[in-house]
Design an enzyme around this catalytic site. Structure first.
Site, PDB file in Angstrom:
ATOM      1  CB  CYS A 307      -1.017  -0.018   1.130  1.00  0.00           C
ATOM      2  SG  CYS A 307      -0.551  -0.971   2.578  1.00  0.00           S
ATOM      3  NE  ARG A 336       3.623  -9.131   5.861  1.00  0.00           N
ATOM      4  CZ  ARG A 336       2.296  -9.011   5.856  1.00  0.00           C
ATOM      5  NH1 ARG A 336       1.572  -9.941   6.422  1.00  0.00           N
ATOM      6  NH2 ARG A 336       1.715  -7.960   5.312  1.00  0.00           N
ATOM      7  CD  GLN A 354       0.072  -9.273   0.422  1.00  0.00           C
ATOM      8  OE1 GLN A 354       0.295  -8.142   0.021  1.00  0.00           O
ATOM      9  NE2 GLN A 354      -0.264  -9.528   1.675  1.00  0.00           N
ATOM     10  CG  ASP A 356      -2.069  -5.815  -2.066  1.00  0.00           C
ATOM     11  OD1 ASP A 356      -3.222  -5.787  -1.607  1.00  0.00           O
ATOM     12  OD2 ASP A 356      -1.102  -5.252  -1.527  1.00  0.00           O
ATOM     13  CG  HIS A 358      -3.845  -0.810  -2.316  1.00  0.00           C
ATOM     14  ND1 HIS A 358      -2.720  -1.483  -2.711  1.00  0.00           N
ATOM     15  CD2 HIS A 358      -4.031  -1.101  -1.002  1.00  0.00           C
ATOM     16  CE1 HIS A 358      -2.238  -2.144  -1.673  1.00  0.00           C
ATOM     17  NE2 HIS A 358      -3.004  -1.938  -0.629  1.00  0.00           N
ATOM     18  CE  LYS A 439      -9.519  -7.206  10.394  1.00  0.00           C
ATOM     19  NZ  LYS A 439      -8.587  -8.312  10.384  1.00  0.00           N
ATOM     20  CG  HIS A 485      -5.638  -1.781   2.304  1.00  0.00           C
ATOM     21  ND1 HIS A 485      -4.307  -1.517   2.176  1.00  0.00           N
ATOM     22  CD2 HIS A 485      -6.138  -0.777   3.055  1.00  0.00           C
ATOM     23  CE1 HIS A 485      -4.013  -0.402   2.827  1.00  0.00           C
ATOM     24  NE2 HIS A 485      -5.096   0.073   3.382  1.00  0.00           N
TER      25      HIS A 485
END
Lengths: 612, 612
Positions: A307, A336, A354, A356, A358, A439, A485
């Site tokens: 993000c 990570r 991911q 991902d 946004h 969320k 997200h």
């Protein structure tokens, strides 16, 4: 039996197991013995003596003796000093340590809580009052059944006779308090259920899970590999595994592109400044992989999320209300710094890719955006035959949340409306929101009944402010957008770990790395096989993923058909085309799928495959 | 004028420029003054005095005076101590330093050579003999023209009157010997050609290049962005730029998949062990980005290349001669610790995405594999209209190469055969091979005549041995495969920097981020525009890239057509569809492309676009 009763029963079995161990090995020193999912464990120090699975029978037998005696569980309380005296007399140094820490103004409670969050459980035996942080003088509760007393905050079953059915499962090394500098103890695990039937169901599920273990199937089906030279938690994907990754990611992209998302690209590292601005540095700075330039004094971090980078693309142009929403998607790998001991297979990795995305939108656009994402998630999970339900995670009344409360009220209502519009089964939980916004978590149930949290949609009121993102509204005023997200698969690696076990390696036709294998009966059919290949090379599947060219191979070895079928089945090839002289003559193929075998005319084959 | 004469001429102009500077600023201290592409420079220390472009006229005038005097260049030699005395007398401390280093047993020659490899040139003035590494006593040559003497290994033009035409171009800061801890000097650049006409051509090319500068176009066409929070050399791609990246990578993949390559996936980091085994750690260890785990003691590096990871996928299964070749491809980002000062735009980045591939094959398969890759490269460069020629880089007789000489002989012959089979223009150079194998470098000439090295095919005899890769041959014996490294685009970022400037932002239709913009004349045509959109949304291009859905937008603002056309042209949209009431009536569209405007019937539009 309700959850509380089940808990008390499993908790009681932890005591009974310790009691049995003490009968068999009177020198045993005990650590902590909490309840865990489906069962319980106790950490035990037996010095040089090692418990092995061969000992389980005699431990279980001794436990049954205790159970048959039907001792009552009796609660008592002692002052902290009296409790310490008890622990010293009982030669239980780990209990002494816990009690001493508790006495020292309850300071270790905090660290004990930390340990619990890291996967270690709170020690049984510390009175509920101790949870209220700093009380320098506390009473400690004990439970006694027959000849065994343990410090414990309870609750327990009424007596040792009322503990359902159990089974010892395994023993493993565990450091005292999860710290590798401490003594290594033996963690003895058991499972327990109210009835034999429930235990059997659970054991069957475990057996089924063992057969489907994605680490086993990953190797057998040649999907991924690891190398000690590269490191644990850093899987590499073979051609077959890469097809799975790519097709899943392409499908996730397709579903989102239909909702107006556009692909972007960011690097995998950034200067620390990006996370200092986003706030991640303060919160997660010590969980990042740090990257050092040897040529310059620059300091970087590997991105553990995307993000903050994506905000910089949004910020690269002035935006008007007419441009909103701006929707970015990217399939990209985050890093990570997971602890080595926690890494295994694809479930927990250091390199997680991911799918991902946004959205940067106006407040009044949240519902429509979330609605689109929910629809995409629903379609995706239907295509892979995983049942979904969702959790709506809201804020509670505490002050742990950022952003104005009215923003939250409006946003939570829009999330709920989107979930209802998609007729998804849902439940709501207050206090489960992220600090930056409410969320939706998607829970998928696999073929053997396990539930996994995979996809997520999260609102974010904080990062747009921190990065000073803005758009110009109808009146020419600057406004702050909201961020949404989301990830449909979540981490592709973790999704695959679930999906491989869900399917047992029998992937749906559109996803299978090798979709079709042609098995020849003998050499006389090779010209006909060429014709079949020509047909197959022109088949392009359009559902659910578009432009999906059919992947096929030919096994034309001089081997028996039986052997060829066995090998193709071992590799879980969903469509096996058996071609012999008779098929050639009748211009057919024998199609062998999971659901049986049938003859299909060659000129019908393409249509047949499109319908699979 | 041949290359040697051009070199001597430019070299002489460096002296003449220094001489003119000394006339104007007698306190000037000189560093090194080498010949570079198209011209020359000299590093000058003028203390507090800064040369600016405003001074160019007077420097050029003084240079012309020296040229008009037509001084002869006269060579002389001095012993090292005498040379040092000269430099001290002349108050030239940088020359003193160079000579002292030379005297100290030639030790700095090695570091000077390193500096040269890092982009700094060898100092003029050190006699050829000094190249022969450790000679503790050397003679140093000097050249004198008129009142100016400089140590210099030559050669030079006969006299100052014979130096063609020149022009001073720019002045920039440069650290002495490229080390930021040293004094900052001023690097004064000039260009020089044999004739005014050649100089004009060059200056025109520069002007054209300035207009096409990909950094300028990258911003104007909204292709990529950078952020100081993320760092220099780490570009982020917007939706438009990501389309370019993705379509180019997809096309490169398509061409290779047709040759049997399969996609794989690797993480971006690895433990050091991988590079210790491959040998890269010893060679390039101090050029890597180092990655540190804070949670564990694990040490990683970011991958600066992909081959070592790919060997681990190859090694994950036993391989038979029947499985060979094994061909992997992956579009993945590598990280190289480039110095900050060298970073700019997309040409030189820290995050470079390669369309990388590796073949593991038998020795007798090299030619066929290279042939396939050459064909793919030829097709790709034809599709983007870049002219290719190739350099075949062979070993020489030195012992700088690993692998048995017979292996090299066979491999080099196979490379050449593959190049000839593809009718590519080529030249051969001995001594240009990598230490691990011979290679083919592809040189692409852009629209304004500049040549860029992009694609590459390299053989590798070393890594398969180091990683102990093997396959079983026909006789059941273990054999070591050969690796073929290749990239068609090279780094996508660098390719884009070339390609954006090559096209000036007018991308070919199949690649353009926004291929079509519908421009409405007024609101009465909106229903007809919907029909056009339906037609466009069903167009899927199949050439050169398969399954390439047409990307279009609509400009239906209440603005003049003139303004709409200007804006679409500024964004270099290759196809503009102008739709007015008359078009609606006749069921046509006015198609505006680079080559003019024409009316096309709506039911012909899809075919028209397929043929673009």
């Amino acid at each position: 039996m309700n959850e509380d009763q089940l808990y008390a029963m499993r908790h009681s079995l932890a005591h009974i197991m310790a009691q049995a161990v003490q009968h068999l090995w009177p020198e045993a020193k005990f650590g902590v013995g909490p309840v865990v999912e489906n069962g319980f464990y106790y950490d035990i120090d037996l010095g040089e003596t090692k418990i092995s699975e061969a000992d389980f029978k005699k431990i279980e037998k001794e436990m049954r003796t205790i159970i048959n005696k039907d001792y009552a569980f009796e609660r008592s309380e002692k002052g902290i000093d009296e409790a310490l005296e008890w622990a010293r007399d009982a030669k239980q140094p780990y209990k002494v340590e816990l009690l001493n820490d508790l006495k020292r103004e309850g300071t270790t409670l905090a660290s004990e809580l930390d340990a619990a969050m890291m996967g270690m459980e709170l020690p049984a035996g510390i009175s509920g009052a101790a949870h209220d942080s700093v009380k320098s003088v506390v009473d400690v509760s004990f439970y006694t059944d027959g000849d065994f007393t343990d410090l414990c905050r309870g609750p327990h079953a009424e007596s040792t006779g009322k503990v359902g059915v159990f089974k010892l499962m395994r023993v493993a090394g565990a450091y005292w308090r999860g710290n590798e500098k401490n003594a290594q103890m033996q963690r003895l695990y058991g499972v327990a259920f109210a009835s034999q039937e429930e235990l059997d169901v659970y054991l069957n599920m475990l057996e089924e899970a063992r057969k489907r273990d994605h680490r086993k199937l990953g190797k057998e089906l040649d999907l991924y590999t690891t190398s000690p030279l590269v490191g644990v938690g850093l899987p590499m994907f073979t051609p077959r595994g890469t097809i799975l990754r790519d097709k899943l990611a392409a499908y996730s992209n397709q579903l989102r592109e239909q909702n107006g998302f556009e692909k972007v690209w960011i690097p995998h590292i950034t200067k620390h400044n990006l996370y200092e601005t986003s706030g991640h540095w303060d919160k997660f700075g010590d969980e990042l992989f740090l990257v050092e330039s040897q040529e310059t004094s620059d300091k970087f971090a590997m991105k553990p999320m995307n993000c903050p980078h994506h905000t910089q693309i949004f910020a690269s142009q002035p935006r008007s209300y007419k441009d909103m929403p701006v929707r970015y998607l990217e399939t990209t790998t985050i890093y990570r710094d997971e602890k080595t001991g926690e890494l295994g297979g694809l479930n927990r990795v250091r390199s997680a890719t991911q799918d991902d995305s946004h959205v940067f939108c106006r407040l009044d656009q949240i519902e429509a955006e979330v609605n689109g994402l929910m629809g995409a998630a629903r379609q995706l999970y239907e295509s892979v035959d995983l049942k979904l339900r969702v959790r709506l995670s809201y804020r509670d009344d505490s002050d742990a949340y950022l952003g104005e409360p009215e923003l939250w009220v409006s946003a939570q209502a829009q999330l709920k409306a989107a979930v209802e519009a998609n007729s998804l089964q849902y439940f709501e939980e207050e206090g489960e929101a992220a600090f930056y916004g409410p969320k939706i978590d998607f829970m998928a149930t696999d073929a053997i009944g396990r539930e996994h949290q995979l996809a997520t949609v999260q609102l974010d009121f904080v990062q747009p402010k921190r990065f000073e993102l803005e758009y110009t509204d109808e009146n020419g005023e600057k406004q702050t957008p909201v961020m949404v997200h989301s990830a449909l698969l979540g981490s592709i690696e973790r999704f695959l770990s679930v999906f491989i076990e869900h399917t047992g390696g029998w992937f749906p036709f559109w996803l299978a790395p090798e979709q079709i294998r042609i098995l020849t009966i003998n050499d006389t059919v090779m010209d006909y096989v060429d014709e079949i290949k020509t047909v197959l090379s022109e088949v392009v599947l359009m559902k659910p993923l578009k432009y999906n060219e059919v992947r096929f191979t030919t096994d034309e070895r001089n081997e028996s058909l039986g052997k060829k079928i066995r090998e193709a089945t071992a590799m879980k090839i969903p469509v096996q085309l058996i071609v012999g002289p008779k098929d050639k003559e009748s211009r057919e193929v024998s199609v062998r799928t999971h659901s049986g075998e049938e003859k299909i005319a060659l000129d019908r084959l393409a249509d047949f495959l499109q319908e699979l």
